[in-house]
Motif scaffolding. Sequence first.
Motif, short mmCIF file in Angstrom:
data_model
loop_
_atom_site.label_atom_id
_atom_site.label_comp_id
_atom_site.label_asym_id
_atom_site.label_seq_id
_atom_site.Cartn_x
_atom_site.Cartn_y
_atom_site.Cartn_z
N LEU A 1 -76.95 17.98 2.09
CA LEU A 1 -77.89 16.87 1.87
C LEU A 1 -78.40 16.32 3.19
N ASP A 2 -77.53 16.26 4.20
CA ASP A 2 -77.96 15.81 5.52
C ASP A 2 -79.06 16.73 6.07
N ILE A 3 -78.87 18.02 5.93
CA ILE A 3 -79.86 19.00 6.41
C ILE A 3 -81.20 18.79 5.70
N LEU A 4 -81.15 18.71 4.38
CA LEU A 4 -82.38 18.50 3.61
C LEU A 4 -83.01 17.15 3.94
N GLY A 5 -82.19 16.12 4.10
CA GLY A 5 -82.68 14.78 4.39
C GLY A 5 -83.27 14.64 5.78
N CYS A 6 -82.99 15.60 6.65
CA CYS A 6 -83.58 15.62 8.00
C CYS A 6 -84.83 16.50 8.04
N GLY A 7 -85.16 17.12 6.91
CA GLY A 7 -86.31 18.00 6.87
C GLY A 7 -86.00 19.41 7.35
N GLY A 8 -84.71 19.75 7.37
CA GLY A 8 -84.30 21.08 7.81
C GLY A 8 -84.32 22.09 6.68
N PHE A 9 -84.48 23.36 7.05
CA PHE A 9 -84.41 24.45 6.09
C PHE A 9 -82.95 24.76 5.83
N LEU A 10 -82.54 24.77 4.56
CA LEU A 10 -81.15 24.99 4.19
C LEU A 10 -80.95 26.35 3.54
N LEU A 11 -80.05 27.13 4.12
CA LEU A 11 -79.56 28.39 3.55
C LEU A 11 -78.08 28.18 3.29
N LEU B 1 -87.00 34.11 8.92
CA LEU B 1 -87.42 34.05 10.33
C LEU B 1 -88.82 34.64 10.50
N GLU B 2 -89.16 35.60 9.65
CA GLU B 2 -90.48 36.23 9.72
C GLU B 2 -91.54 35.50 8.91
N HIS B 3 -91.14 34.63 8.00
CA HIS B 3 -92.08 33.92 7.11
C HIS B 3 -91.99 32.42 7.36
N GLU B 4 -92.53 32.02 8.50
CA GLU B 4 -92.40 30.64 8.98
C GLU B 4 -93.03 29.62 8.05
N GLU B 5 -94.22 29.88 7.56
CA GLU B 5 -94.91 28.90 6.70
C GLU B 5 -94.13 28.68 5.40
N GLU B 6 -93.64 29.75 4.82
CA GLU B 6 -92.84 29.64 3.59
C GLU B 6 -91.56 28.85 3.87
N ARG B 7 -90.91 29.16 4.99
CA ARG B 7 -89.69 28.45 5.40
C ARG B 7 -89.97 26.96 5.58
N LYS B 8 -91.06 26.63 6.26
CA LYS B 8 -91.41 25.22 6.49
C LYS B 8 -91.74 24.51 5.18
N GLN B 9 -92.38 25.20 4.26
CA GLN B 9 -92.72 24.59 2.96
C GLN B 9 -91.47 24.29 2.16
N ILE B 10 -90.53 25.22 2.16
CA ILE B 10 -89.27 25.01 1.44
C ILE B 10 -88.53 23.81 2.03
N ALA B 11 -88.48 23.71 3.36
CA ALA B 11 -87.83 22.57 4.01
C ALA B 11 -88.52 21.26 3.62
N ALA B 12 -89.84 21.26 3.61
CA ALA B 12 -90.61 20.06 3.24
C ALA B 12 -90.35 19.68 1.78
N ASN B 13 -90.25 20.67 0.90
CA ASN B 13 -89.96 20.40 -0.51
C ASN B 13 -88.59 19.76 -0.68
N GLY B 14 -87.59 20.31 0.01
CA GLY B 14 -86.23 19.75 -0.07
C GLY B 14 -86.19 18.33 0.45
N TYR B 15 -86.86 18.09 1.56
CA TYR B 15 -86.93 16.74 2.14
C TYR B 15 -87.56 15.75 1.15
N ARG B 16 -88.65 16.16 0.53
CA ARG B 16 -89.34 15.30 -0.42
C ARG B 16 -88.44 14.94 -1.61
N LYS B 17 -87.67 15.92 -2.09
CA LYS B 17 -86.77 15.66 -3.22
C LYS B 17 -85.65 14.70 -2.83
N VAL B 18 -85.11 14.86 -1.63
CA VAL B 18 -84.06 13.94 -1.17
C VAL B 18 -84.61 12.52 -1.10
#
Length: 161
Positions: A83-93, A127-144
Amino acid sequence: GVFANYFLARKVTAMERYEILDRLSRICDVKLFTPEKTPLLTRVKNMGKIDYYDEAPCAMKCAKINLNISLRSIHSGMPLRALDILGCGGFLLTNFQSDFLEFFEPGVDFVYYENSTDIEKLVSYYLEHEEERKQIAANGYRKVKEWLTYEKQVAKMLNLI
């Protein structure tokens, strides 16, 4: 029983974390924030201890991929670190934990792996799909921000929502 399970789960998790970090360090740069010495992880850059309140939020947001490997004794719970990772806008795996599904959608808000081979493929892909990775991180942040504030969780506990 419980005592042995606790220590056994910690040992198995430590071995799993070591294996995953070692494997990932063969395909990409891996930074690990820990006060522990890691002499056997020769390709992993040990960054030492990090201040959890002042430095960790920036590190989580700035990392391309934040890895969560839950203790084996945690069977369904969502770790606070995730949750901390998502709440900071980080990409979580992360490894799969069913409690994530209460608020988050896999592949949309976070990504989970099933085994060490799977994690390598996912790291390489994201690592190769930066925009998709950034979008997923933004989505997680928004949900938190939307669902997991202290106010909403206290209201939920008091049956106000």
